[in-house]
Design an enzyme around this catalytic site. Structure first.
Site, mmCIF file in Angstrom:
data_model
loop_
_atom_site.group_PDB
_atom_site.id
_atom_site.type_symbol
_atom_site.label_atom_id
_atom_site.label_comp_id
_atom_site.label_asym_id
_atom_site.label_seq_id
_atom_site.Cartn_x
_atom_site.Cartn_y
_atom_site.Cartn_z
ATOM 1 C CB SER A 1 -0.972 0.012 1.184
ATOM 2 O OG SER A 1 -0.296 0.171 2.402
ATOM 3 C CG MET B 1 8.191 -8.372 5.375
ATOM 4 S SD MET B 1 7.989 -7.114 6.660
ATOM 5 C CE MET B 1 7.744 -8.189 8.072
ATOM 6 N NE ARG B 2 14.455 -11.680 2.035
ATOM 7 C CZ ARG B 2 14.600 -12.917 2.500
ATOM 8 N NH1 ARG B 2 15.757 -13.327 2.964
ATOM 9 N NH2 ARG B 2 13.589 -13.757 2.496
ATOM 10 C CG HIS C 1 9.122 0.408 12.668
ATOM 11 N ND1 HIS C 1 9.269 -0.941 12.385
ATOM 12 C CD2 HIS C 1 8.723 0.489 13.959
ATOM 13 C CE1 HIS C 1 8.977 -1.633 13.480
ATOM 14 N NE2 HIS C 1 8.645 -0.793 14.442
HETATM 15 C C1 GRF Z 1 3.907 -0.790 6.888
HETATM 16 O O1 GRF Z 1 3.093 -0.727 8.019
HETATM 17 C C2 GRF Z 1 5.308 -0.373 7.227
HETATM 18 O O2 GRF Z 1 5.377 0.522 8.280
HETATM 19 C C3 GRF Z 1 5.964 -1.666 7.621
HETATM 20 O O3 GRF Z 1 5.397 -2.619 6.765
HETATM 21 C C4 GRF Z 1 4.084 -2.209 6.399
HETATM 22 C C5 GRF Z 1 3.987 -2.310 4.907
HETATM 23 O O4 GRF Z 1 2.685 -2.115 4.441
HETATM 24 N N1 GRF Z 1 7.399 -1.562 7.511
HETATM 25 P P1 GRF Z 1 2.403 -2.075 2.887
HETATM 26 O O5 GRF Z 1 2.994 -3.347 2.276
HETATM 27 O O6 GRF Z 1 3.049 -0.852 2.317
HETATM 28 O O7 GRF Z 1 0.913 -2.054 2.739
#
Ligand code: GRF
Length: 196
Positions: free
Chosen positions: A15, A93-94, A112
């Site tokens: 998103s 996520m890495r 974050h």
């Molecule tokens: C967000 O809440 C960001 O803060 C965290 O991961 C989430 C990613 O959301 N690091 P999206 O994939 O951009 O919807």
């Protein structure tokens, strides 16, 4: 007008990526363009969003490489081919390794969903609720070798309503993220341009 070339790294829903896709389309004066989307999850929705928007994608599973350094070298090659100047992590996520940190010193941003240093890690929104906090927020920071450490560029607070569900809080966190992240990227790119 020259546009800073950014790469957005995402592993999931995307998103935040979508926000950047939309803003770079809608605002002709936005000082950055998405030169590449990088993903470690080729089948994630973020990759689909990038393809739908005709944004170049480098998507590969790290499992296809002998080790982390080899994966990052392949990513780095793609970044160089796309002449990327800034890396914007958005739900990636890495943990970013030294290959990329050395290649982009002070040029990797992350968002974050907490007021760092409170609640680092993968489930920051849930952790804030479990801790009974009355507020949380969103942090944009520069990335260093740590997990959710690195110099803070901007933060915005969010009050947690009594008994608020995780779903409701997550939605409000995203709303803030989608407003804050493009603003911070715009500021840092412009500040850097002035300094040159
Ligand atoms: C967000 O809440 C960001 O803060 C965290 O991961 C989430 C990613 O959301 N690091 P999206 O994939 O951009 O919807």
């Amino acid at each position: 007008m020259t546009f800073a070339r950014i790469a957005i790294f995402a592993s999931g829903h995307g998103s935040n990526l979508q926000t950047f896709i939309d803003i770079t389309k809608a605002r002709k004066d936005f000082p950055a363009e998405i030169a590449l989307v990088v993903s470690d999850k080729p089948s994630c929705y973020a990759v689909q969003r990038a393809r739908d928007a005709n944004v170049p994608v480098f998507a590969a599973s790290p499992k296809e490489y002998p080790d982390k350094a080899a994966f990052e070298s392949a990513v780095l090659e793609a970044l160089r081919d796309a002449r990327v100047e800034w890396i914007v992590l958005a739900g990636y996520m890495r943990i970013v390794g030294m290959t990329l940190l050395d290649a982009y010193p002070g040029r990797i941003l992350n968002i974050h969903p907490s007021l760092l240093p409170a609640f680092p890690g993968k489930q920051a929104v849930k952790d804030a609720l479990l801790a009974g906090s009355t507020e949380t927020g969103v942090t944009v920071h520069l990335v260093d070798e740590g997990i959710d450490t690195g110099p803070i560029l901007a933060q915005e607070r969010i009050a947690i309503a009594p008994g608020e569900s995780e779903e409701s809080l997550l939605a409000r966190v995203h709303e803030v993220e989608h407003r804050l992240y493009p603003r911070v990227v715009e500021q840092i790119v412009l500040r850097h341009r002035q300094a040159q």
